[in-house]
Design a protein around this motif. Structure first.
Motif, PDB file in Angstrom:
ATOM      1  N   ALA A 472      16.177   9.047  20.084  1.00  0.00           N
ATOM      2  CA  ALA A 472      17.256   8.100  19.804  1.00  0.00           C
ATOM      3  C   ALA A 472      18.581   8.639  20.319  1.00  0.00           C
ATOM      4  N   ALA A 473      19.492   7.720  20.621  1.00  0.00           N
ATOM      5  CA  ALA A 473      20.837   8.100  21.064  1.00  0.00           C
ATOM      6  C   ALA A 473      21.610   8.704  19.899  1.00  0.00           C
ATOM      7  N   PRO A 474      22.569   9.585  20.183  1.00  0.00           N
ATOM      8  CA  PRO A 474      23.379  10.167  19.098  1.00  0.00           C
ATOM      9  C   PRO A 474      24.098   9.092  18.288  1.00  0.00           C
ATOM     10  N   VAL A 475      24.196   9.323  16.999  1.00  0.00           N
ATOM     11  CA  VAL A 475      24.804   8.359  16.084  1.00  0.00           C
ATOM     12  C   VAL A 475      26.190   8.857  15.696  1.00  0.00           C
ATOM     13  N   ASP A 476      27.213   8.071  16.033  1.00  0.00           N
ATOM     14  CA  ASP A 476      28.596   8.393  15.685  1.00  0.00           C
ATOM     15  C   ASP A 476      28.957   7.663  14.396  1.00  0.00           C
ATOM     16  N   LEU A 477      29.301   8.412  13.352  1.00  0.00           N
ATOM     17  CA  LEU A 477      29.592   7.813  12.055  1.00  0.00           C
ATOM     18  C   LEU A 477      30.930   7.091  12.026  1.00  0.00           C
ATOM     19  N   LEU A 478      31.809   7.351  12.991  1.00  0.00           N
ATOM     20  CA  LEU A 478      33.118   6.707  13.015  1.00  0.00           C
ATOM     21  C   LEU A 478      33.187   5.537  13.992  1.00  0.00           C
ATOM     22  N   ALA A 479      32.063   5.202  14.623  1.00  0.00           N
ATOM     23  CA  ALA A 479      32.077   4.140  15.630  1.00  0.00           C
ATOM     24  C   ALA A 479      32.341   2.767  15.033  1.00  0.00           C
ATOM     25  N   ALA A 480      32.131   2.606  13.728  1.00  0.00           N
ATOM     26  CA  ALA A 480      32.334   1.296  13.108  1.00  0.00           C
ATOM     27  C   ALA A 480      33.797   0.985  12.831  1.00  0.00           C
ATOM     28  N   PHE A 481      34.714   1.909  13.134  1.00  0.00           N
ATOM     29  CA  PHE A 481      36.114   1.727  12.780  1.00  0.00           C
ATOM     30  C   PHE A 481      36.971   1.749  14.045  1.00  0.00           C
ATOM     31  N   ASP A 482      37.948   0.852  14.112  1.00  0.00           N
ATOM     32  CA  ASP A 482      38.792   0.771  15.296  1.00  0.00           C
ATOM     33  C   ASP A 482      39.861   1.867  15.283  1.00  0.00           C
ATOM     34  N   ARG A 483      40.626   1.912  16.364  1.00  0.00           N
ATOM     35  CA  ARG A 483      41.599   2.987  16.552  1.00  0.00           C
ATOM     36  C   ARG A 483      42.695   2.960  15.487  1.00  0.00           C
ATOM     37  N   GLN A 484      43.182   1.775  15.143  1.00  0.00           N
ATOM     38  CA  GLN A 484      44.266   1.678  14.170  1.00  0.00           C
ATOM     39  C   GLN A 484      43.837   2.204  12.803  1.00  0.00           C
ATOM     40  N   VAL A 485      42.627   1.850  12.382  1.00  0.00           N
ATOM     41  CA  VAL A 485      42.136   2.323  11.087  1.00  0.00           C
ATOM     42  C   VAL A 485      42.001   3.841  11.081  1.00  0.00           C
ATOM     43  N   ARG A 486      41.495   4.404  12.174  1.00  0.00           N
ATOM     44  CA  ARG A 486      41.348   5.860  12.230  1.00  0.00           C
ATOM     45  C   ARG A 486      42.704   6.559  12.205  1.00  0.00           C
ATOM     46  N   GLU A 487      43.686   6.009  12.908  1.00  0.00           N
ATOM     47  CA  GLU A 487      45.007   6.643  12.933  1.00  0.00           C
ATOM     48  C   GLU A 487      45.678   6.573  11.559  1.00  0.00           C
ATOM     49  N   LEU A 488      45.585   5.426  10.901  1.00  0.00           N
ATOM     50  CA  LEU A 488      46.172   5.308   9.568  1.00  0.00           C
ATOM     51  C   LEU A 488      45.481   6.230   8.577  1.00  0.00           C
ATOM     52  N   THR A 489      44.172   6.352   8.690  1.00  0.00           N
ATOM     53  CA  THR A 489      43.440   7.239   7.790  1.00  0.00           C
ATOM     54  C   THR A 489      43.831   8.689   8.023  1.00  0.00           C
ATOM     55  N   ALA A 490      43.949   9.100   9.272  1.00  0.00           N
ATOM     56  CA  ALA A 490      44.342  10.480   9.572  1.00  0.00           C
ATOM     57  C   ALA A 490      45.742  10.776   9.051  1.00  0.00           C
ATOM     58  N   ALA A 491      46.664   9.832   9.218  1.00  0.00           N
ATOM     59  CA  ALA A 491      48.032  10.044   8.737  1.00  0.00           C
ATOM     60  C   ALA A 491      48.073  10.182   7.223  1.00  0.00           C
ATOM     61  N   ARG A 492      47.347   9.326   6.515  1.00  0.00           N
ATOM     62  CA  ARG A 492      47.359   9.419   5.046  1.00  0.00           C
ATOM     63  C   ARG A 492      46.625  10.672   4.571  1.00  0.00           C
ATOM     64  N   LEU A 493      45.591  11.074   5.276  1.00  0.00           N
ATOM     65  CA  LEU A 493      44.872  12.291   4.900  1.00  0.00           C
ATOM     66  C   LEU A 493      45.786  13.508   4.991  1.00  0.00           C
ATOM     67  N   LEU A 494      46.559  13.608   6.082  1.00  0.00           N
ATOM     68  CA  LEU A 494      47.485  14.728   6.219  1.00  0.00           C
ATOM     69  C   LEU A 494      48.605  14.647   5.190  1.00  0.00           C
ATOM     70  N   SER A 495      49.096  13.439   4.921  1.00  0.00           N
ATOM     71  CA  SER A 495      50.131  13.290   3.895  1.00  0.00           C
ATOM     72  C   SER A 495      49.609  13.701   2.522  1.00  0.00           C
ATOM     73  N   THR A 496      48.374  13.333   2.211  1.00  0.00           N
ATOM     74  CA  THR A 496      47.787  13.730   0.933  1.00  0.00           C
ATOM     75  C   THR A 496      47.640  15.241   0.851  1.00  0.00           C
ATOM     76  N   TRP A 497      47.266  15.877   1.956  1.00  0.00           N
ATOM     77  CA  TRP A 497      47.137  17.334   1.950  1.00  0.00           C
ATOM     78  C   TRP A 497      48.492  18.005   1.724  1.00  0.00           C
ATOM     79  N   ARG A 498      49.552  17.496   2.360  1.00  0.00           N
ATOM     80  CA  ARG A 498      50.879  18.091   2.175  1.00  0.00           C
ATOM     81  C   ARG A 498      51.375  17.919   0.739  1.00  0.00           C
ATOM     82  N   ARG A 499      50.997  16.806   0.119  1.00  0.00           N
ATOM     83  CA  ARG A 499      51.432  16.545  -1.258  1.00  0.00           C
ATOM     84  C   ARG A 499      50.445  17.051  -2.296  1.00  0.00           C
TER      85      ARG A 499
END
Length: 532
Positions: A472-499
């Motif tokens: 089978a082809a490799p399975v990417d777990l993040l392929a179901a999410f578009d670029r905007q969702v990934r960027e917003l999630t990364a930004a909030r994840l880093l903000s949560t870590w700083r706080r």
């Protein structure tokens, strides 16, 4: 790891108040029984009324709590006098992140092994009786029974975080696979959709199962003989009969309801059970409620997701419906004539359990692999606070427990086993490493591959895999999410870590623990300040 027991003031003061009230009540009861109560000359009650005593005790407790809160909120730290003040920041520095994480882990994240063990044993007994009853009943669905009936195989497989030792907070949710037995005249030909060029990458982890004749069966006679099964559980796609996940799930829910009616009476003395159908997007959930006559030490209400599974071989199963994160977008718009009700997900829980066990066996004493994963889940839950329901659901989907576990396994496989620096003293550093890795997966690499079905996989550690999975082809777990969702999630994840230090103080365990000074031997870590 040693466990330190501390006085919980939130419990201590109400307990003292209740004890004093009980003593006053006992005093009045004894006094009344002895006939010692006398009337005052003016007819008033000469004793001290019980209500006044209780009110005075309650007011005293409220005043003590208010005084403590006001002092902590408004009184500044006294200035140092010649560098010798006992309350100076020099003598009482802010607790480090490791201290805050340890306190939060002990009071908010860590599960009691005793309670978790009792819960798993209780679930195992109830589900075992239900599955055995379902196997004995046979299949009353579209096929009344006989050689072409779909049925329970008779066993069940416990999967998920509760059985991999990284569940957090409460042992009230469990996942159980219920393997199904296909008729002897029916064989399956599974195929991965990863090689379909017209399909979006989000569907590369899906499978379809075509019917085929078992070895030695004649084609013409086989088609005629298996027609009842094909009409009851299959759909036609591109001229082939594919096993329908929707039809199997519908039969599975109805069969569970009938099986539950069989065992409900025998379970009345131990618990109350009910089944909630999950529709077409969720598997059915078995709710186990404690009985009123159950005086056990662990009286918890539990929800068990029962997932129908078709065995492919080597402990790999196809499951219905698709496990999260599911493909985004309307499934009705699949290209190439595919149908959404013919899509199956894959479950490799046994291989993942073997991989975790393989890493744990080679880890040095005191390794904090699973503890970091638990704290990473807690960090995700803290980051969801303040979000609206839609955003919180999206946040939970992209940072699901399975995605977080896959990130941990990817980091460990990258570093090799035994991975250095994963002892308790570096807990904060390792958690930060996982956060940075997730940030890179969301922004830079934009991929997070399945730990078993990714490029290279982990076949050497988890054992053999069926041929259809190896090809089978490799399975990417993040392929179901578009670029905007990934960027917003990364930004909030880093903000949560700083706080994170502020969040741990606000939502952690007993707050007096996070204000205590750390041991002198504890190193102090520096962390970036929160963004304005």
């Amino acid at each position: 790891m040693s466990v330190h027991y501390t006085l919980n003031l939130r419990v201590f003061w109400p307990l003292v108040t209740g004890l004093c009230t009980a003593l006053v009540c006992l005093y009045h009861v004894l006094r009344g029984n002895a006939g010692a109560r006398t009337e005052a000359p003016d007819g008033a009650d000469g004793g001290f009324p019980l209500l006044k005593v209780a009110v005075l005790l309650l007011l005293g407790y409220i005043l003590l709590r208010c005084r403590h809160a006001v002092r902590q909120r408004f009184l500044p730290v006294p200035p140092r006098m010649g560098g010798h003040s006992a309350f100076s920041a020099k003598h009482f520095p802010e607790p480090s992140l490791d201290i805050l994480l340890e306190s939060y882990y002990e009071h908010e994240v860590r599960l009691s092994p005793h309670v978790l063990g009792h819960s798993k044993a209780h679930v195992s007994r109830i589900v075992g009786e239900l599955v055995r009853a379902g196997r004995a009943r046979g299949s009353p669905g579209p096929i009344p029974g006989g050689a072409l009936a779909l049925a329970f195989r008779g066993d069940f497989i416990q999967v998920g975080s509760a059985y991999e030792q990284h569940k957090i907070r409460r042992p009230d949710g469990f996942d159980v696979l219920v393997p199904l037995r296909l008729p002897p005249l029916v064989a399956l030909e599974p195929r991965s959709l990863g090689a379909e060029p017209e399909l979006a990458p989000a569907f590369h982890g899906c499978f379809v199962c075509a019917l085929k004749a078992p070895p030695g069966a004649s084609g013409g006679h086989w088609l005629r003989d298996c027609k009842p099964f094909s009409d009851g559980f299959c759909v036609d796609v591109r001229g082939r009969r594919l096993l329908s996940a929707t039809l199997v799930l519908r039969w599975f829910q109805a069969h569970l309801q009938r099986s539950l009616a069989t065992v409900r009476y025998s379970l009345e003395g131990r618990c109350r059970v009910s089944l909630t159908p999950g529709g077409l997007e969720q598997p059915p959930t078995l709710h186990i409620l404690p009985c009123r006559t159950d005086y056990g030490c662990c009286r918890l209400s539990m929800a068990v997701r029962l997932i129908p599974a078709v065995h492919l071989g080597d402990s790999v199963f196809l499951v219905a419906p698709l496990p999260p994160p599911s493909p985004a977008g309307p499934l009705s718009e699949l290209p190439g004539g595919l149908r959404a009700d013919a899509l199956w997900g894959v479950n490799t829980a046994r291989q993942e359990q073997k991989l975790l066990s393989w890493l744990q066996e080679r880890a040095p004493p005191g390794a904090c692999y699973l503890k970091c994963l638990q704290l990473l889940k807690a960090l995700r839950d803290l980051g969801a606070r303040g979000l609206d329901p839609t955003a919180a659901a999206q946040w939970g989907r992209i940072l699901s427990s399975y995605v977080l576990k896959s990130a941990l396994l990817a980091v460990l496989q990258r570093e090799g086993a035994p991975a250095p620096g994963w002892d308790e003293a570096h807990l904060g550093d390792r958690l930060e490493e996982l956060v940075q890795f997730l940030r890179d997966c969301l922004l830079r690499r934009r991929t997070l591959f399945h730990c078993v079905l990714g490029p290279g996989g982990a076949a050497a550690e988890v054992g053999p895999l069926p041929k259809v999975l190896r090809e089978a082809a490799p399975v990417d777990l993040l392929a179901a999410f578009d670029r905007q969702v990934r960027e917003l999630t990364a930004a909030r994840l880093l903000s949560t870590w700083r706080r994170l230090p502020q969040l741990l103080r606000a939502y952690g365990g007993p707050r007096y623990l996070v204000r205590c000074p750390p041991p002198r031997s504890q190193r102090t870590q520096g962390f970036p300040e929160d963004e304005p």
